[in-house]
Enzyme design. Structure first.
Site, PDB file in Angstrom:
ATOM      1  N   LYS A 102      10.300   3.307  17.045  1.00 14.00           N
ATOM      2  CA  LYS A 102      10.173   2.264  16.008  1.00 14.00           C
ATOM      3  C   LYS A 102       9.125   2.654  14.971  1.00 14.00           C
ATOM      4  CE  LYS A 102       7.471  -1.541  16.738  1.00 14.00           C
ATOM      5  NZ  LYS A 102       6.577  -1.756  15.590  1.00 14.00           N
ATOM      6  N   ASN A 103       7.945   2.994  15.434  1.00  7.48           N
ATOM      7  CA  ASN A 103       6.851   3.210  14.490  1.00  7.48           C
ATOM      8  C   ASN A 103       7.061   4.448  13.617  1.00  7.48           C
ATOM      9  OD1 ASN A 103       5.659   0.934  15.451  1.00  7.48           O
ATOM     10  ND2 ASN A 103       4.085   1.977  16.665  1.00  7.48           N
ATOM     11  N   ARG A 110      -5.601  -8.050  10.798  1.00  2.76           N
ATOM     12  CA  ARG A 110      -5.342  -6.598  10.749  1.00  2.76           C
ATOM     13  C   ARG A 110      -5.429  -6.206   9.283  1.00  2.76           C
ATOM     14  NH1 ARG A 110      -0.020  -5.370  14.244  1.00  2.76           N
ATOM     15  NH2 ARG A 110      -0.526  -3.194  13.828  1.00  2.76           N
ATOM     16  N   PRO A 111      -6.609  -5.741   8.868  1.00  2.00           N
ATOM     17  CA  PRO A 111      -6.826  -5.480   7.445  1.00  2.00           C
ATOM     18  C   PRO A 111      -5.991  -4.318   6.911  1.00  2.00           C
ATOM     19  CG  PRO A 111      -8.706  -4.737   8.754  1.00  2.00           C
ATOM     20  CD  PRO A 111      -7.771  -5.426   9.701  1.00  2.00           C
ATOM     21  N   VAL A 112      -5.863  -4.277   5.583  1.00  2.00           N
ATOM     22  CA  VAL A 112      -5.169  -3.148   4.931  1.00  2.00           C
ATOM     23  C   VAL A 112      -6.086  -2.488   3.903  1.00  2.00           C
ATOM     24  CG1 VAL A 112      -2.782  -3.921   5.290  1.00  2.00           C
ATOM     25  CG2 VAL A 112      -4.073  -4.766   3.310  1.00  2.00           C
ATOM     26  N   ASP A 113      -7.411  -2.732   4.052  1.00  2.00           N
ATOM     27  CA  ASP A 113      -8.362  -2.204   3.068  1.00  2.00           C
ATOM     28  C   ASP A 113      -8.276  -0.686   2.929  1.00  2.00           C
ATOM     29  OD1 ASP A 113      -9.353  -2.367   5.755  1.00  2.00           O
ATOM     30  OD2 ASP A 113     -11.317  -1.733   5.030  1.00  2.00           O
ATOM     31  N   ARG A 142       4.563  -6.060   9.479  1.00  2.00           N
ATOM     32  CA  ARG A 142       3.502  -5.435   8.698  1.00  2.00           C
ATOM     33  C   ARG A 142       3.914  -4.092   8.089  1.00  2.00           C
ATOM     34  NH1 ARG A 142      -1.601  -6.616   9.189  1.00  2.00           N
ATOM     35  NH2 ARG A 142      -2.163  -4.448   9.023  1.00  2.00           N
ATOM     36  N   ARG A 183      11.956  -6.748  18.716  1.00  2.00           N
ATOM     37  CA  ARG A 183      11.475  -5.990  17.561  1.00  2.00           C
ATOM     38  C   ARG A 183      11.372  -4.497  17.873  1.00  2.00           C
ATOM     39  NH1 ARG A 183       5.985  -7.655  15.354  1.00  2.00           N
ATOM     40  NH2 ARG A 183       6.550  -5.772  14.249  1.00  2.00           N
ATOM     41  N   ASP A 217      -1.041   0.326  22.437  1.00  2.00           N
ATOM     42  CA  ASP A 217       0.265  -0.293  22.663  1.00  2.00           C
ATOM     43  C   ASP A 217       0.671  -0.309  24.137  1.00  2.00           C
ATOM     44  OD1 ASP A 217       0.636  -0.942  20.042  1.00  2.00           O
ATOM     45  OD2 ASP A 217       1.950   0.732  19.569  1.00  2.00           O
ATOM     46  N   CYS A 225      -1.956 -11.115  12.390  1.00  2.00           N
ATOM     47  CA  CYS A 225      -0.865 -10.996  13.348  1.00  2.00           C
ATOM     48  C   CYS A 225      -1.267 -11.767  14.593  1.00  2.00           C
ATOM     49  CB  CYS A 225      -0.521  -9.550  13.650  1.00  2.00           C
ATOM     50  SG  CYS A 225      -1.612  -8.791  14.814  1.00  2.00           S
TER      51      CYS A 225
HETATM   52  C1  UD1 Z   1       0.070   1.191  14.161  1.00  2.00           C
HETATM   53  C2  UD1 Z   1       1.254   0.820  15.014  1.00  2.00           C
HETATM   54  C3  UD1 Z   1       0.839  -0.124  16.136  1.00  2.00           C
HETATM   55  C4  UD1 Z   1      -0.325   0.465  16.913  1.00  2.00           C
HETATM   56  C5  UD1 Z   1      -1.453   0.903  15.992  1.00  2.00           C
HETATM   57  C6  UD1 Z   1      -2.549   1.658  16.723  1.00  2.00           C
HETATM   58  C7  UD1 Z   1       3.067   0.952  13.433  1.00  2.00           C
HETATM   59  C8  UD1 Z   1       4.100   0.248  12.637  1.00  2.00           C
HETATM   60  N1  UD1 Z   1       2.256   0.205  14.164  1.00  2.00           N
HETATM   61  O1  UD1 Z   1      -0.413  -0.016  13.572  1.00  2.00           O
HETATM   62  O2  UD1 Z   1       1.957  -0.303  16.990  1.00  2.00           O
HETATM   63  O3  UD1 Z   1      -0.814  -0.493  17.825  1.00  2.00           O
HETATM   64  O4  UD1 Z   1      -0.953   1.776  14.971  1.00  2.00           O
HETATM   65  O5  UD1 Z   1      -2.039   2.782  17.327  1.00  2.00           O
HETATM   66  O6  UD1 Z   1       3.016   2.162  13.447  1.00  2.00           O
HETATM   67  N2  UD1 Z   1      -7.757  -0.789  10.134  1.00  2.00           N
HETATM   68  C9  UD1 Z   1      -8.659  -1.209   9.164  1.00  2.00           C
HETATM   69  N3  UD1 Z   1      -8.256  -1.173   7.862  1.00  2.00           N
HETATM   70  C10 UD1 Z   1      -7.009  -0.742   7.493  1.00  2.00           C
HETATM   71  C11 UD1 Z   1      -6.123  -0.312   8.484  1.00  2.00           C
HETATM   72  C12 UD1 Z   1      -6.510  -0.351   9.812  1.00  2.00           C
HETATM   73  O7  UD1 Z   1      -9.778  -1.594   9.466  1.00  2.00           O
HETATM   74  O8  UD1 Z   1      -6.714  -0.735   6.291  1.00  2.00           O
HETATM   75  C13 UD1 Z   1      -8.185  -0.805  11.553  1.00  2.00           C
HETATM   76  C14 UD1 Z   1      -7.345  -1.759  12.389  1.00  2.00           C
HETATM   77  O9  UD1 Z   1      -7.851  -3.073  12.311  1.00  2.00           O
HETATM   78  C15 UD1 Z   1      -7.509  -1.143  13.764  1.00  2.00           C
HETATM   79  C16 UD1 Z   1      -7.586   0.357  13.489  1.00  2.00           C
HETATM   80  O10 UD1 Z   1      -7.895   0.463  12.107  1.00  2.00           O
HETATM   81  O11 UD1 Z   1      -8.714  -1.564  14.344  1.00  2.00           O
HETATM   82  C17 UD1 Z   1      -6.313   1.121  13.753  1.00  2.00           C
HETATM   83  O12 UD1 Z   1      -5.239   0.484  13.111  1.00  2.00           O
HETATM   84  P1  UD1 Z   1      -3.989   1.263  12.541  1.00  2.00           P
HETATM   85  O13 UD1 Z   1      -3.908   2.617  13.147  1.00  2.00           O
HETATM   86  O14 UD1 Z   1      -3.981   1.172  11.068  1.00  2.00           O
HETATM   87  O15 UD1 Z   1      -2.770   0.378  13.093  1.00  2.00           O
HETATM   88  P2  UD1 Z   1      -1.416   0.084  12.356  1.00  2.00           P
HETATM   89  O16 UD1 Z   1      -1.030   1.244  11.510  1.00  2.00           O
HETATM   90  O17 UD1 Z   1      -1.442  -1.264  11.739  1.00  2.00           O
END
Ligand code: UD1
Length: 420
Positions: free
Chosen positions: A23-24, A122-125, A93, A399, A307, A117
């Site tokens: 999926k991912n 879950r930030p996107v900064d 997301r 999902r 996960d 979520c």
């Molecule tokens: C992806 C996976 C999810 C998995 C996660 C960690 C997909 C679609 N989802 O989620 O299944 O659990 O990786 O392996 O591939 N963070 C920030 N700012 C950001 C982005 C992330 O602070 O802009 C932090 C998150 O809060 C978290 C850490 O970084 O603590 C890792 O998150 P991230 O690897 O980005 O997870 P996702 O890509 O959302």
């Protein structure tokens, strides 16, 4: 909303199951097709709610999508509506992945912020800072991210302060069409990133450093449609292997990459299970094994994946002794604890560490899935509970697990879907 009925104390899981595409990985590759004008092809695509949602996002943008049983052909020639709406992004997301490709190829786009979520913010900064480092101008207004650039993105250097799969996906995709060379430091190295790099290279991208924490991307003026296969889903593989352990059975997962579940296999070996591996398969044998408690910390790849934290916790509730699970990736991803407690599990949570006092017999109950992996954990716990377990909100499981009940059936577990 459909529910699962998991019958009382199933027999040990025994057999072989083929693992579907990840999926991912496929969600990132689907978004990447927006980088080119034409028809891209993806094979080994899992049938999942999330792949349908990503198809819907691409359709809103103007793509046409068709395909065979596990193939997708994505025709981006009509892509001209450069927006991903809240209705879709809030449900998944990964829809946010269209941000990087759209701004890189069209110079502007508008994508809804995903919001929180089930287990917290879950930030996107880092997605945004990374795109800014490549030269995009970002404005967040009315819940939407608006990204623009004059002509092509100039490209640039970005150091991810923490490892982020999603931010690496977005920034890497954007860098492929930049006017200059970009350097992405501390990039994520999850297999899903390698899969994306392979696909981008099939589109003509110039990327060096695949599989390492520094990706060097020499931007090109244009990419052509891509073609490639989706890697096997390491989390799905890990979930079925977890089924072998919790039921003291023996399960072989095939059409997958053993290296991708290395951290999980080390834990199972430390617990006393017998692990056998081939080129594209793994077998875990937990028959007649007295399982030992363990302490596990989740980490970015190649560490133990967040996960698989919930499925492992389900197992550890059945293992006499005290086990610890610390989640350092998503420090508040513990909504499954209260549901496991409803099944009789003894778990204490302090900060981001769960202390599991294992060995008490689980009892079937009505429980509710709070997210995809929590749903899998509850099924596993239900398999060994005394009495029936009904699990609501299994749309979470749909999902990310293809053909779940049938695969469980192949292993000898009868899980009934109660349609509502
Ligand atoms: C992806 C996976 C999810 C998995 C996660 C960690 C997909 C679609 N989802 O989620 O299944 O659990 O990786 O392996 O591939 N963070 C920030 N700012 C950001 C982005 C992330 O602070 O802009 C932090 C998150 O809060 C978290 C850490 O970084 O603590 C890792 O998150 P991230 O690897 O980005 O997870 P996702 O890509 O959302």
């Amino acid at each position: 909303m459909d529910r699962f009925l998991v019958p009382a104390m199933s027999k040990p899981l025994e057999g072989e199951v083929e693992i579907s595409g990840a999926k991912n990985a496929v969600l990132a590759v689907m978004a990447a097709t927006l980088l080119a004008d034409g028809i891209s092809e993806i094979t080994n695509v899992p049938h999942l709610k999330d792949t349908k949602t990503m198809s819907d996002v691409l359709r809103v943008i103007g793509c046409r999508i068709d395909g065979g049983s596990h193939e997708l052909r994505i025709d981006t020639r009509g892509a001209n509506h450069l927006e991903a709406p809240y209705e879709l992004v809030k449900t998944m997301r990964a829809s946010f992945y269209v941000l990087g490709p759209l701004v890189a190829r069209f110079g502007r786009c508008r994508v809804s912020l995903p919001g929180g979520c089930a287990w917290g913010p879950r930030p996107v900064d880092l997605h945004l800072k990374g795109l800014e480092a490549l030269g995009a101008t970002i404005n967040v207004t009315h819940g939407y991210v608006e990204a623009v650039c004059e002509g092509r993105l100039p490209g640039g250097t970005f150091h991810f302060p923490i490892s982020s799969v999603g931010a690496t996906v977005n920034v890497l995709m954007a860098a492929t069409l930049a006017n200059g060379t970009s350097f992405l430091h501390n990039a994520a190295i999850e297999p899903e990133i390698d899969n994306l790099v392979d696909y981008l290279i099939s589109m003509g991208a110039k990327i060096q450093g695949r599989g390492t924490r520094t990706l060097t991307v020499e931007g090109v003026a244009e990419l052509h449609p891509g073609k490639g296969e989706t890697y096997a889903d390491r989390i799905e593989a890990g979930s079925f292997l977890s089924g072998a352990v919790i039921t003291h059975g023996r399960v072989k997962v095939t059409k997958m990459t053993p290296e991708h579940v290395g951290a999980l296999l080390s834990v199972f070996e430390a617990m006393g299970c017998k692990v056998t591996k081939g080129k594209d398969w793994v077998e875990v044998d937990a028959r007649n094994v007295t399982l030992k408690p363990v302490s596990v910390t989740t980490l970015p790849y190649p560490g133990f994946p967040t996960d698989l934290q919930a499925p492992l916790m389900a197992i550890l509730t059945t293992v006499p002794g005290i086990s610890l699970i610390q989640d350092t990736v998503y420090t508040d991803r513990f909504t499954h604890i209260s549901e496991l407690q409803r099944l009789g599990a003894d778990i204490q949570l302090t900060g981001n560490t769960a202390r599991i006092i294992g060995g008490k017999a689980l009892q079937g109950a009505e429980v509710m899935a709070s997210d995809l992996r929590a749903a899998a954990a509850l099924v596993l716990a239900g398999l060994v509970a005394e009495g029936e377990t009904t699990i609501s909100r299994i749309y979470h499981l749909d999902r990310g697990y293809e053909d779940f009940e049938n695969k469980m059936d192949l292993l000898g577990a009868k899980i009934h879907r109660l349609l509502e």
